[in-house]
Design a protein around this motif. Sequence first.
Motif, short mmCIF file in Angstrom:
data_model
loop_
_atom_site.label_atom_id
_atom_site.label_comp_id
_atom_site.label_asym_id
_atom_site.label_seq_id
_atom_site.Cartn_x
_atom_site.Cartn_y
_atom_site.Cartn_z
N ASP A 1 0.84 -1.20 0.00
CA ASP A 1 0.00 0.00 0.00
C ASP A 1 0.87 1.26 0.00
O ASP A 1 0.55 2.26 -0.64
CB ASP A 1 -0.90 0.03 1.25
N ILE A 2 1.97 1.18 0.75
CA ILE A 2 2.86 2.35 0.83
C ILE A 2 3.54 2.57 -0.52
O ILE A 2 3.68 3.70 -0.99
CB ILE A 2 3.92 2.14 1.94
N SER B 1 1.45 7.00 -6.46
CA SER B 1 0.39 7.99 -6.66
C SER B 1 0.92 9.40 -6.39
O SER B 1 0.48 10.37 -7.01
CB SER B 1 -0.82 7.67 -5.78
N LEU B 2 1.92 9.50 -5.53
CA LEU B 2 2.54 10.82 -5.32
C LEU B 2 3.21 11.30 -6.60
O LEU B 2 3.07 12.45 -7.00
CB LEU B 2 3.59 10.74 -4.20
N SER B 3 3.95 10.38 -7.27
CA SER B 3 4.60 10.76 -8.52
C SER B 3 3.57 11.26 -9.50
O SER B 3 3.77 12.25 -10.20
CB SER B 3 5.32 9.55 -9.13
N SER B 4 2.44 10.56 -9.57
CA SER B 4 1.39 10.92 -10.51
C SER B 4 0.78 12.28 -10.16
O SER B 4 0.56 13.12 -11.02
CB SER B 4 0.32 9.86 -10.45
N ASN B 5 0.53 12.49 -8.88
CA ASN B 5 -0.11 13.73 -8.48
C ASN B 5 0.80 14.95 -8.55
O ASN B 5 0.34 16.06 -8.67
CB ASN B 5 -0.67 13.59 -7.07
N GLU C 1 2.29 1.85 -3.34
CA GLU C 1 1.27 2.43 -4.22
C GLU C 1 1.11 3.91 -3.94
O GLU C 1 0.94 4.72 -4.86
CB GLU C 1 -0.05 1.69 -4.00
N LEU C 2 1.19 4.29 -2.65
CA LEU C 2 1.11 5.71 -2.31
C LEU C 2 2.25 6.48 -2.98
O LEU C 2 2.04 7.55 -3.56
CB LEU C 2 1.19 5.90 -0.79
N PHE D 1 5.84 6.83 6.38
CA PHE D 1 5.03 5.61 6.35
C PHE D 1 5.85 4.33 6.51
O PHE D 1 5.30 3.26 6.68
CB PHE D 1 4.17 5.58 5.08
#
Lengths: 269, 370
Positions: free
Chosen positions: A138-139, A145-149, A141-142, A194
Amino acid sequence: MDVLARNNVTVLGPADGQPLVFAHGFGCDQSMWRHVAPAFADRYRVVTFDFVGGGGSDPAAYDPDKYATLDGYRADLLDVVRALDLRDVVLVGHSVAAMVGAMATIAEPDRFASMVMVGPSPRYVDDENYIGGFGREDIDELLTSLSSNYLGWSAAMAPAIVGNPDRPELGHELTEAFCRMDPEVARRFAEATFLSDNRDDLPRVPVPTLVLQCRDDIIAPMEVGEYVAEQLPDSTFVVLEATGHCPQLSAPVLTAEAIGTWLDGRAAA
Amino acid sequence: MLRVNATFLRWTGRPVEAVVGRRLVDLLTPGGRIFHETHYAPMLRMQGSVHEIAVDLRCGDGSRLSVLLNATLSRDEHGAEREVLVAVFDATERRRYERQLLRAHDEARGAEARAMTLARTLQQTLVPPVPPRVRGLTLAATYRPSGDGSQVGGDFYDVFPTGPDEQVVVLGDVSGKGVDAAVVTSLVRNTVRALAVLHHRPSSLLAELNDIVGTHETERFCTAVVLRMRREPDGAWRVVVAAGGHPPPLLLRPDEPAVEVDVHGPLVGILPDQEYGETELRLAPREVLVLYTDGVTEARRDGELFGEVRLHATLDRVGARDVPGLVAELEEEVVAFQSGVTGDDIAIVAVSPTPDPDPDADLGPDPETG
């Protein structure tokens, strides 16, 4: 080194008031406290600041090695406390800053009187006989998602800040936008946060601590808050009628009241 | 979630009762939930809106849908939160493209790091790893690549013995930068070593080097200065100097301003059958001969050159007493003149007879050949 400028330190309230220091968590900056901190400025010396890498802190002060672990953030917090020569400090730490604060009180117990942990978690990843709420995947994936955001920000803003030291207004513009952070910085802060494990620190916290737990907090679930309160030598556990991980935003009045009531009770005792 | 449209239900493959009444965060992946709680929710409350938040929705069949969320928070007249309007955009294609971009970005960074390592490794083969130790001679040298060191420069130097108490010192600059310049630099350095055995005179060494570089398939040429040095019984060294297209060495005597050694010759590797001049001098203890490349004199700051005046001023200020200090100080001045970012590579070699050398001193093996 000017710590007050580096960490964008703001001080409110009477100079002779007891210091009340607010530390922000991962994802945002000191503006998180804007509905809570002013409520204490009539009687406390209220201090808010940005950790290096976030908000209006000095981008040049960011050192990837220093801030790869929570030790770097603990150093920031202690630098601010020392720069203002604060003693008898009440420390309010949200999310990961609750653990950064715990580390700071252990490192320099003489400076701190008590602590408030808002939505604390000593470890986010599940372990043997411990439920943190997240798996290692999960971490990861976070982090993706940070790279994406941050992708859009990364391309558009980073060169503006890095390449234009003679145009400080670009940096200023950035501080106007909340929760903005360089993607590399955000990623490292997320990893430090995290993947940390501060469970062993909890029994060593030398000051009385209020644990503020929200109902329905998926980052720091109820069981985790209860665990923190159990492990601390001297704790008070209060459940706020607020949802989400940021009660200082979703229920600022309740949050300020809970902190104020506990502090008043301690002062009267 | 209070209301959703049919498109949202179709995209997520969920019946309306599995959506309405639940929170949006419940439909996110765990990583997305953390982002929601640490970024989306705080920003929404502070700014009243968020734009282009990238998350994945968990669909009814277990698959994931990459979306972008725009949201606005409305409040009633007392400022209490009323509802959040969320617009959801399918971002499958965009996310795929972003992932490719990120991968390309990471690969580019990796390639850059590898190229840098390659350049440094190659460069290290073009100059001695440490200045060799020579009996009766104090020798100091420095090489500094240009800029961030990501490109192989053309400057080189070498010091090697040709007999007992006899040394050859060569310093030069191959035109251009990069791998093909490095090939020529390597050729020149090795050729000089071989030619030094055949040619006693530096001038004839340069003449043959000129023909070899000139017939090499590259378009590169070079400049070079060659010293052949022989130690004399009194501790001084007899030095024969030849130069091809290169700034003449500077001779520094105690309490005297630095002077150029009068030696000139054509560039090496352009025209065939060239002749090179030669000058002989006696270098006594406490006298220094300084060889340098144009990275020193042609260092630029806002269009202004470091120039020979600053070079002479630095040498005269530091003086002949401290040979390693002289080289270090000159390098430092040139780098500082360019505010730390060098536009060209720099090579400097300084030699000076050591006063009263101990003939029995054990100098150990030569660090490069031994």
